[in-house]
Design an enzyme around this catalytic site. Structure first.
Site, PDB file in Angstrom:
ATOM      1  N   LYS A 199     -30.774 -18.936-105.173  1.00 22.95           N
ATOM      2  CA  LYS A 199     -29.806 -18.321-104.261  1.00 22.95           C
ATOM      3  C   LYS A 199     -29.258 -19.359-103.292  1.00 22.95           C
ATOM      4  CE  LYS A 199     -31.405 -15.625-100.956  1.00 22.95           C
ATOM      5  NZ  LYS A 199     -32.063 -14.467-100.318  1.00 22.95           N
ATOM      6  N   GLY A 231     -29.674  -6.241 -96.874  1.00 19.52           N
ATOM      7  CA  GLY A 231     -29.766  -5.810 -98.264  1.00 19.52           C
ATOM      8  C   GLY A 231     -29.314  -6.834 -99.282  1.00 19.52           C
TER       9      GLY A 231
END
Length: 320
Positions: A199, A231
């Protein structure tokens, strides 16, 4: 070497206003009464704290996660530490299940404050003898302190949710490189393989998942993390499915900050369950059918007893 003598100072549990139910359950499990203290918000928004009973010579464990409103709960914690010190407590252990400013532990860009270190210095300056926190975002935060720190993990109570035959084909998913060691601990405890998502964070609230490292084919993903706020980890679900995972995604995340966007993303049909702990209380407006809260009180109570007795707690600490 002869065993260390047990302390003769009484163990006392007190709590601020952030999470009284958790403190009450910890005290109940320890077989002690929760200490009496009073927090008031004055008309000008200042906070006033008062100890309602004597604590001279006692070993104080003060439970206060610094969840929203973060600054109010942090200030309340600092004021109570000062009050205990002035009341001649023997030791003051700040039990902070959710440590504030934990994601501001370094200078990602020039001219930024290292806010987690500022918090550490304030706790020490007020007179904390020891700090206990749980699944802090960056393990290096421990190095900001010159007093003992016990960096605990909620892994035992969360991993227990997956000790079931239906998860024999599951895989532990680390959502980024920073959670790999935590994922390996889950995998060792449950006897499962590990997959890593690579990521790249683009801002405080957004991140882009670049690739999947490992085999997800026909596996049930169990995504682990330390905190869920906006989230971002939930936006990785479509990538898991594209990589061949079953549409049965589970998540085990210690701290449920849960901004409104996260609750909306939970509606994804492939998400079966999100397990969080009660380090942060869950208000009614943040409840969701797919959320399940697991208590850390059964974990925290024996750790507090061991710290008070001078016994080891190494089995409860996540290695860095």
């Amino acid at each position: 070497m002869p065993p260390l003598p047990k302390t003769t100072h009484p163990l006392r549990i007190f709590a601020g206003s952030a999470n009284l139910p958790l403190a009450e359950e910890v005290a109940r499990r320890l077989g002690v009464q929760l200490g009496c203290c009073t927090t008031k918000y004055l008309p000008d928004s200042e906070i006033h704290v008062m100890l309602d009973e004597a604590v001279r010579g006692d070993d104080i464990f003060f439970i206060q996660p610094c969840c929203a409103p973060v600054n109010d709960h942090l200030m309340e914690l600092l004021l109570y530490i000062d009050a205990f010190r002035r009341a001649s407590a023997n030791t003051i252990t700040a039990v902070i299940p959710y440590f504030p400013y934990a994601r501001q532990e370094r200078m990602a860009r020039g001219r930024e404050a290292i806010s987690a270190k500022v918090v550490a210095r304030m706790l020490e300056a007020m007179g904390a003898s020891r700090v206990i926190y749980m699944d802090v975002h960056a393990p290096a935060t421990q190095g900001f302190f010159d007093i003992p720190v016990d960096p605990l993990t909620a892994l035992p109570v969360l991993a227990a949710q997956f000790r079931d035959e239906r998860f024999r084909d599951a895989v532990i998913v680390a959502p980024d490189e920073g959670r790999v060691k935590m994922a390996v601990r889950y995998a060792e405890m449950l006897g499962l393989p590990v997959v890593l998502l690579h990521k790249r964070r683009t801002s405080f609230t957004e991140a882009q998942t670049m690739s999947v490292v490992g085999d997800l084919t026909d596996k049930i993903p169990i995504v682990i993390d330390d905190v869920i706020s906006n989230g971002t980890v939930l936006t990785q679900v479509p990538l898991l499915l594209e990589a061949g995972a079953r549409p049965e995604v589970y998540l085990a995340i210690t701290h449920g900050v849960l901004a409104p966007r996260a609750l909306q993303l939970l509606d994804h049909p492939a998400i079966c369950r999100l397990y969080i702990t009660d380090t942060i209380p869950l208000p009614p407006e943040k409840r969701h059918p797919k959320l399940e809260v697991v208590s850390i009180a059964p974990l925290l109570a024996p750790i507090i007893q061991r710290v008070h007795d001078g016994s080891t707690i190494s089995d409860y600490i996540l290695p860095t």
